[in-house]
Each structure stands twice: as C-alpha cells, then as structure tokens.
Write a protein that holds these residues in place. Structure first.
Motif, PDB file in Angstrom:
ATOM      1  N   ARG A  71       0.632  -1.298  -0.044  1.00 55.41           N
ATOM      2  CA  ARG A  71      -0.070   0.063   0.231  1.00 55.41           C
ATOM      3  C   ARG A  71       0.796   1.344  -0.217  1.00 55.41           C
ATOM      4  NH1 ARG A  71      -2.731   2.810   3.575  1.00 55.41           N
ATOM      5  NH2 ARG A  71      -1.877   1.826   5.250  1.00 55.41           N
ATOM      6  N   HIS A  72       1.852   1.077   0.623  1.00 55.55           N
ATOM      7  CA  HIS A  72       2.978   2.259   0.751  1.00 55.55           C
ATOM      8  C   HIS A  72       3.882   2.447  -0.317  1.00 55.55           C
ATOM      9  CE1 HIS A  72       2.285   3.063   5.059  1.00 55.55           C
ATOM     10  NE2 HIS A  72       1.900   1.797   5.101  1.00 55.55           N
ATOM     11  N   ILE A  73       4.189   1.204  -0.849  1.00 52.88           N
ATOM     12  CA  ILE A  73       5.311   1.105  -2.093  1.00 52.88           C
ATOM     13  C   ILE A  73       4.866   0.220  -3.195  1.00 52.88           C
ATOM     14  CG2 ILE A  73       7.323   1.603  -0.821  1.00 52.88           C
ATOM     15  CD1 ILE A  73       7.911  -1.325  -0.420  1.00 52.88           C
ATOM     16  N   PRO A  74       3.450   0.680  -3.972  1.00 53.87           N
ATOM     17  CA  PRO A  74       2.969  -0.463  -4.849  1.00 53.87           C
ATOM     18  C   PRO A  74       3.864  -0.683  -5.989  1.00 53.87           C
ATOM     19  CG  PRO A  74       2.114   2.094  -4.815  1.00 53.87           C
ATOM     20  CD  PRO A  74       2.899   2.187  -3.735  1.00 53.87           C
ATOM     21  N   ASP A  75       4.864   0.155  -6.300  1.00 53.47           N
ATOM     22  CA  ASP A  75       5.666  -0.322  -7.791  1.00 53.47           C
ATOM     23  C   ASP A  75       6.751  -1.012  -7.422  1.00 53.47           C
ATOM     24  OD1 ASP A  75       3.448   1.150  -9.188  1.00 53.47           O
ATOM     25  OD2 ASP A  75       4.309   3.074  -8.482  1.00 53.47           O
ATOM     26  N   THR A  76       7.172  -1.247  -6.170  1.00 57.81           N
ATOM     27  CA  THR A  76       8.572  -1.624  -5.826  1.00 57.81           C
ATOM     28  C   THR A  76       8.222  -3.260  -6.250  1.00 57.81           C
ATOM     29  OG1 THR A  76       8.653  -0.271  -4.007  1.00 57.81           O
ATOM     30  CG2 THR A  76      10.066  -2.373  -4.027  1.00 57.81           C
ATOM     31  N   PRO A  77       9.346  -3.931  -7.104  1.00 58.76           N
ATOM     32  CA  PRO A  77       9.257  -5.229  -7.540  1.00 58.76           C
ATOM     33  C   PRO A  77       9.616  -6.175  -6.584  1.00 58.76           C
ATOM     34  CG  PRO A  77      11.353  -4.157  -8.068  1.00 58.76           C
ATOM     35  CD  PRO A  77      10.556  -2.955  -7.609  1.00 58.76           C
ATOM     36  N   ILE A  78       8.597  -7.363  -6.554  1.00 60.40           N
ATOM     37  CA  ILE A  78       8.542  -8.509  -5.585  1.00 60.40           C
ATOM     38  C   ILE A  78       9.191  -9.892  -6.430  1.00 60.40           C
ATOM     39  CG2 ILE A  78       7.109  -9.961  -4.196  1.00 60.40           C
ATOM     40  CD1 ILE A  78       4.955  -7.639  -3.989  1.00 60.40           C
ATOM     41  N   TYR A  79      10.130 -10.071  -5.772  1.00 59.41           N
ATOM     42  CA  TYR A  79      11.026 -11.395  -6.438  1.00 59.41           C
ATOM     43  C   TYR A  79      10.519 -12.647  -5.842  1.00 59.41           C
ATOM     44  CZ  TYR A  79      14.147  -7.956  -9.158  1.00 59.41           C
ATOM     45  OH  TYR A  79      14.401  -7.159 -10.001  1.00 59.41           O
ATOM     46  N   CYS A  80       9.984 -13.511  -6.724  1.00 58.66           N
ATOM     47  CA  CYS A  80       9.418 -14.704  -6.294  1.00 58.66           C
ATOM     48  C   CYS A  80       9.553 -15.738  -7.398  1.00 58.66           C
ATOM     49  CB  CYS A  80       8.215 -14.621  -5.359  1.00 58.66           C
ATOM     50  SG  CYS A  80       6.794 -14.074  -6.748  1.00 58.66           S
ATOM     51  N   THR A  81       9.153 -17.004  -6.947  1.00 61.75           N
ATOM     52  CA  THR A  81       9.120 -18.033  -8.109  1.00 61.75           C
ATOM     53  C   THR A  81       7.778 -17.727  -8.953  1.00 61.75           C
ATOM     54  OG1 THR A  81       7.991 -19.572  -6.824  1.00 61.75           O
ATOM     55  CG2 THR A  81      10.473 -19.644  -6.653  1.00 61.75           C
ATOM     56  N   GLU A  82       7.861 -18.534 -10.155  1.00 60.11           N
ATOM     57  CA  GLU A  82       6.764 -18.420 -10.949  1.00 60.11           C
ATOM     58  C   GLU A  82       5.397 -18.999 -10.124  1.00 60.11           C
ATOM     59  OE1 GLU A  82       6.897 -17.141 -13.918  1.00 60.11           O
ATOM     60  OE2 GLU A  82       5.012 -17.135 -14.121  1.00 60.11           O
ATOM     61  N   ASN A  83       5.661 -20.217  -9.287  1.00 57.18           N
ATOM     62  CA  ASN A  83       4.469 -20.677  -8.504  1.00 57.18           C
ATOM     63  C   ASN A  83       4.166 -19.620  -7.339  1.00 57.18           C
ATOM     64  OD1 ASN A  83       3.846 -23.136  -9.589  1.00 57.18           O
ATOM     65  ND2 ASN A  83       5.576 -24.058  -8.553  1.00 57.18           N
ATOM     66  N   GLY A  84       5.179 -18.905  -6.830  1.00 52.93           N
ATOM     67  CA  GLY A  84       5.132 -18.063  -5.932  1.00 52.93           C
ATOM     68  C   GLY A  84       3.907 -16.575  -6.410  1.00 52.93           C
ATOM     69  N   ILE A  85       4.041 -16.215  -7.765  1.00 54.36           N
ATOM     70  CA  ILE A  85       3.342 -15.264  -8.160  1.00 54.36           C
ATOM     71  C   ILE A  85       1.764 -15.848  -8.187  1.00 54.36           C
ATOM     72  CG2 ILE A  85       2.653 -14.012 -10.462  1.00 54.36           C
ATOM     73  CD1 ILE A  85       5.612 -14.078 -11.028  1.00 54.36           C
ATOM     74  N   LYS A  86       1.765 -16.917  -8.738  1.00 51.73           N
ATOM     75  CA  LYS A  86       0.202 -17.707  -8.664  1.00 51.73           C
ATOM     76  C   LYS A  86      -0.091 -17.795  -7.341  1.00 51.73           C
ATOM     77  CE  LYS A  86       1.257 -20.954 -12.360  1.00 51.73           C
ATOM     78  NZ  LYS A  86       1.825 -22.268 -12.381  1.00 51.73           N
TER      79      LYS A  86
END
Ligand code: FEO
Length: 396
Positions: free
Chosen positions: A93-108
């Motif tokens: 909510r504070h940093i909506p554009d910051t990239p989140i690194y995770c696995t493909e399954n993590g995104i799902k």
C-alpha cells in the motif's frame, strides 16, 4: 526495533510469544514462534519476507523506523504462505511499484491469496540479483519444501542463506542466535518441525541439500523464517536434516492408545511390559491419544522404529481420536517403520482389523495381525498381551 545480524543485515520480524496453535489448529506451538523478516542495506535496499497478517501494521510501522519505505528497492518473497507474506498488502500500500521477486509458483500463490497485480518478477534457481557493493542475491527454488512456490535466497559476500521454512522451528525467543538459546529446547522444536511438516518430502530434502552443497559456496549463517539464526556451526542443522531425511529411527517403540473403560489402556501397559522383558535397551513410550498433543505424538512416532496403535472397537470402528491420528500418520508417509494394532471389544470387534489396514496403507511394515481382548482383559488376556510385547520386541 530491528536487530542486527550483520552490519548490513537487520532482523525486522515479529516474536509471537502468544502463539499456541499454528496452521489453524493443526500444529501446536508450545513455545510460540517468530516470523522473521530481514532488511539488507547495501548499494540496494532489500526486504526479505514479511510477517503474519495480524502483525502487518505493527511490522510496517517498525520497518518505517528502520528505513524510509520508498528507499526499499526490492522485496523478496521466498514463500507465499500467509505467515511470511501476510505483511505484503500493508507494505505494498505504501510502495505499490516496488518489484517483488519470487518463483513463478509464488506469483500464482500470492495472487491467489491477495488478488493484487503487484510488480512481480519471477526467478529460477541460479538467477542472481545485483545488490551493489559487489554482492548479489542468488535464488534457489525449493519446490515442495514445503510448498510448490518455496525458495531460498543466498547472499554472496556475507554468505547468508535465507532459507525460509527450511531449517526453521516454532520457537519464540528474544535471543536471535542459536548459540544463545537452550540447546535441548531448540533441537526439540527443530525435530518436531521436521517430523510434522517435512517428513513426506524427505527424498526431496536429501536431493536439495546435495544440490546446494554441490555449489560449494561458503555458508556463514543460515537465517530461516521461523526461530533463531544459525551462526554457530550453521551447517549443523543441515547435517541433522540429512540424518532425519534418511528414514530416521531411534531405538524406540511408541505405543498409542485410546480407551473408554481402561481395557485398551491395560493392554498397552502389559504390551509395554512384554517389550521391556525382552529388550532392556529399547525406549518404550506410551501416549493416551485423547490426552496428548498430536504433534508431540507425531514427533515420537518420527523417532520410533516401531509403533503400536490401540483403540477399543466403537460401533464397528475405532475412536475418533485414533482415526484422527491415523489420518495424520497416513499423510506424513513415514518409511522404514514397523507397526501393529491392538484393542478391546465387547461384541463385534472390528477395531483391530481397521487399524491394521490403516497402518498398512500408510506404508508401515506390519509385524502381525494385531491382538484383541474381549471385554476387560482377564489374566489369560494379560498373559497374551505380555507375550505379544515379547514378540514385538523380537521383531522391531
Ligand atoms: Fe512458515 Fe510454509 O510457512
């Protein structure tokens, strides 16, 4: 406030002293737990994992005291389960554009939990993220250890393995490092965690550890997402996992029973007597299923070379407590253990056969067809139970 684990790495998680049940009611946490989040300040600022969502606001408030949130360059989500990702909605909510690194399954998984289209970047084993000052984060997928999305992150230069659930334990402490806490408590919580969560994945555990060791990278610290940070002989827990993952057994026989009018309890005690008569060295432990913590029982089963499971016949089946623990046992897919059933009955007596079938389909090596006693055990039945214990001692 955060606690430094190295000059440039700060623990910014939450110690949850009150937690007594985890995964809903599925896992007892007698000693509470921690949700570990780490803030790395190098050329780039990186946050690794967050906390369970009841603590999300507190977490973000505390994080703001450590760093201006807009200065966080990357978020790493090693695992999407709520106890680690629960702080993300409040943080993002504070940093909506910051990239989140995770696995493909993590995104799902993260999308499935939070229904947000954050700035996800998917990573695979071996991918590296430059964080400045000559250091990088290298990602290692840990598929099914213990969720499809799980991964670990290795920080070069400081040689820290952020292992997420692997090598963790539910253990609340204000002392951050393994050498500062009671070693017996720590190792009990580690084996309980392995027994109850990782047992079914043991073949994968062995394979993954060998894969990580073959990289031949130095490991100065292992920083899991629950409990302490391993800084003193950090690979000691890796060595333990290799032993535990290899069909672990101690010289122990565990007897589990439920009882209505003490008949099946008497059987349990007489069988134990029979085992001890024949083998003075074996550890024999008895647990009344209805009165014991199921996760503690599972830990004892994990340590055992054989188990005996007893229930009176109720209707044409077994007690609900016995069925509950057998369901749990089946799901954990123990290997290399022996088993047998016992129980009292009044008229039809199907309980022992039912338990025997359940143990067989759960992968146990059956020592016999079980033993049953009509009504409360008389002297003849007691003698049979002792003889049954003698036979178990010889076979286990
Ligand atoms: Fe600690 Fe799989 O979550």
């Amino acid at each position: 406030m955060g606690k430094r684990i190295k000059a440039n790495v700060t623990w910014v998680g939450k110690v949850d002293w009150e937690l007594k049940k985890f995964h809903g009611n599925e896992y007892s946490t007698h000693r509470g737990s921690t949700y570990n989040s780490y803030l790395i300040r190098e050329g780039k600022n990186v946050l690794i994992d967050t906390v369970w969502n009841p603590f999300a606001v507190e977490f973000v408030d505390n994080l703001q005291k450590e760093i201006d949130l807009s200065k966080i360059d990357y978020v790493i989500a090693n695992h999407a389960e709520i106890d680690h990702s629960g702080g993300l909605p409040e943080l993002m909510r504070h940093i909506p554009d910051t990239p989140i690194y995770c696995t493909e399954n993590g995104i799902k998984s993260l999308k499935g939990h939070y229904h947000q289209d954050w700035n996800f970047r998917s990573v695979k084993t071996g991918d590296a993220l430059d964080i400045g000052n000559g250091k990088a984060l290298v990602f290692v997928e840990m598929r099914m250890l213990h969720w499809p999305d799980s991964m670990a992150t290795y920080m070069t230069g400081d040689n820290i393995l952020f292992s997420n659930d692997a090598f963790g334990h539910h253990y609340a402490t204000e002392r951050l490092f393994n050498d500062l806490v009671d070693q017996d408590e720590l190792m009990y919580e580690c084996i309980k965690y392995y027994a109850n969560i990782l047992t079914p994945f043991s073949p994968l555990v062995l394979k993954k550890i060998q894969e990580v060791l073959s990289l031949n990278v130095p490991i100065d610290m292992i920083a899991p997402s629950h409990g302490i940070v391993w800084r003193d002989k950090p690979t000691q827990i890796v060595e333990k996992y290799m032993v535990w993952a290899d069909n672990y057994r101690e010289n122990q026989i565990t007897i589990l029973y439920d009882t209505m009018w003490n008949g099946t309890k008497i059987m349990a005690e007489k069988i134990a007597k029979g085992i001890r008569e024949k083998n003075k060295d074996v550890t024999v432990k008895l647990y009344n299923i209805a009165k014991s913590d199921k996760n503690d029982i599972i830990t004892e089963i994990f340590k055992s070379k054989a188990i005996l499971v007893g229930s009176p016949t109720i209707g044409k089946g077994i007690s609900s407590g016995t069925a509950g623990i057998l369901e749990e046992i089946e799901g954990l897919r123990f290997k290399g253990k022996k088993a047998a059933a016992f129980g009292c009955y009044g008229w039809s007596g199907e309980g022992v056969q039912k338990i025997t079938e359940w143990l067989k389909k759960s992968g146990f090596d059956l020592m016999n067809d079980g033993i049953k006693c009509l009504w409360n055990p008389d002297q003849e039945s007691i003698d049979r139970c002792v003889a049954f214990g003698n036979d178990v001692a010889a076979q286990a």
